[in-house]
Design an enzyme around this catalytic site. Structure first.
Site, PDB file in Angstrom:
ATOM      1  N   ASP A  60       0.827  -1.207   0.000  1.00  0.00           N
ATOM      2  CA  ASP A  60       0.000   0.000   0.000  1.00  0.00           C
ATOM      3  C   ASP A  60       0.865   1.263   0.000  1.00  0.00           C
ATOM      4  O   ASP A  60       2.031   1.242   0.381  1.00  0.00           O
ATOM      5  CB  ASP A  60      -0.870   0.043   1.259  1.00  0.00           C
ATOM      6  CG  ASP A  60      -2.041  -0.938   1.214  1.00  0.00           C
ATOM      7  OD1 ASP A  60      -2.105  -1.765   0.287  1.00  0.00           O
ATOM      8  OD2 ASP A  60      -2.877  -0.872   2.122  1.00  0.00           O
ATOM      9  N   HIS A 206       3.916  -2.167   3.144  1.00  0.00           N
ATOM     10  CA  HIS A 206       3.897  -0.825   2.541  1.00  0.00           C
ATOM     11  C   HIS A 206       5.197  -0.585   1.780  1.00  0.00           C
ATOM     12  O   HIS A 206       6.286  -0.815   2.313  1.00  0.00           O
ATOM     13  CB  HIS A 206       3.715   0.237   3.626  1.00  0.00           C
ATOM     14  CG  HIS A 206       2.390   0.131   4.334  1.00  0.00           C
ATOM     15  ND1 HIS A 206       2.148  -0.811   5.309  1.00  0.00           N
ATOM     16  CD2 HIS A 206       1.237   0.826   4.176  1.00  0.00           C
ATOM     17  CE1 HIS A 206       0.895  -0.687   5.726  1.00  0.00           C
ATOM     18  NE2 HIS A 206       0.321   0.293   5.070  1.00  0.00           N
TER      19      HIS A 206
HETATM   20 ZN   LIG Z   1      -2.535   3.093   3.273  1.00  0.00          ZN
END
Ligand SMILES: [Zn+2]
Length: 249
Positions: A60, A206
């Site tokens: 993400d 991430h």
């Molecule tokens: Zn996020």
């Protein structure tokens, strides 16, 4: 940009205002509890439970030129593909990076235009931003996005409806690395992911520190080789959501 798919809430009369607002708040926030582990366990299709012989690897908050290329290099070295849930405002700025993600066999998916809390967005904004990001993903990557994951896993009613109207499947995660935390290390990321690592898992990491402490992507990057190795030792293949066989009702 508003589209014909925009969803607006009807105006509320003065007398009905308190009750109406309470109902709207419940409708808006109710589905957002999907990020809670017990709720996700009861909603396996939202959590991303897939093929028991496969682990979906997802990232993400990118694409970011300072970190995403390092993840792409590492994934190339490891010989596996992943799904990148991108932010429209970053993809617009770094379109070359979006093209590289697709060119190297990975998947672009929609995280949102900005990394705002969906529960705090005024009515109509999420619909517009999901549509704008999906359009940009298609323009940059040349393929229609399949997946949507809201920031913070907060799946508001408007986000849920507008994502489905755009043909996007909402998917959260079954295991995360808590890699955004300031105290995260490669070891802590690996241990945290491993607690939920099993066949059919969808792993959340991430590839950018855009929405977290500076440099927080490094522990996730450094944990990646051991994580992929651990999956393979368990007899599990690692890949993007498109290979995950997620069943939707
Ligand atoms: Zn996020």
């Amino acid at each position: 940009m508003r589209t014909s798919l925009d969803i607006s809430f009807p105006p509320i009369g003065r007398a009905a205002l308190p009750l109406g607002l309470a109902c709207l708040a419940l409708l808006h926030a109710g589905p957002a509890v999907t990020w809670l582990p017990p709720v996700r366990r009861r909603l396996p299709f939202i959590a991303g439970v897939g093929d028991p012989g496969h682990v979906a690897l997802t990232f993400d908050d990118g694409p970011h030129p300072g970190s995403t290329p390092r993840f792409l290099d590492e994934l190339g070295r490891l010989g596996c593909h992943a799904t990148f849930f991108v932010l429209g405002e970053l993809l617009e700025r770094h379109q070359w990076l979006g093209r590289r993600i697709v060119a190297e066999g990975h998947e672009l998916a929609v995280h949102g235009w900005r990394h705002g809390n969906p529960l705090l967005a005024p009515p109509g904004r999420l619909t517009a931003e999901i549509g704008r990001t999906a359009d940009l993903v298609r323009a940059v990557g040349g393929v229609r996005a399949t997946w949507y994951r809201p920031p913070y896993g907060a799946l508001s009613l408007e986000a849920l409806v507008s994502a489905r109207l755009r043909g996007l499947r909402p998917v959260l995660w079954t295991a995360w690395g808590r890699d955004w935390e300031a105290a995260a290390t490669p070891g802590s990321v690996l241990a945290t992911v491993s607690a939920g690592l099993r066949g059919g898992a969808t792993v959340l990491l991430h590839d950018s520190d855009h929405a977290s402490v500076p440099g927080s992507w490094r522990p996730a990057l450094d944990a990646l080789p051991a994580l992929v190795e651990r999956c393979r030792v368990m007899g599990l293949s690692v890949g993007p959501l498109r290979e995950h066989g997620v069943a939707f009702p």
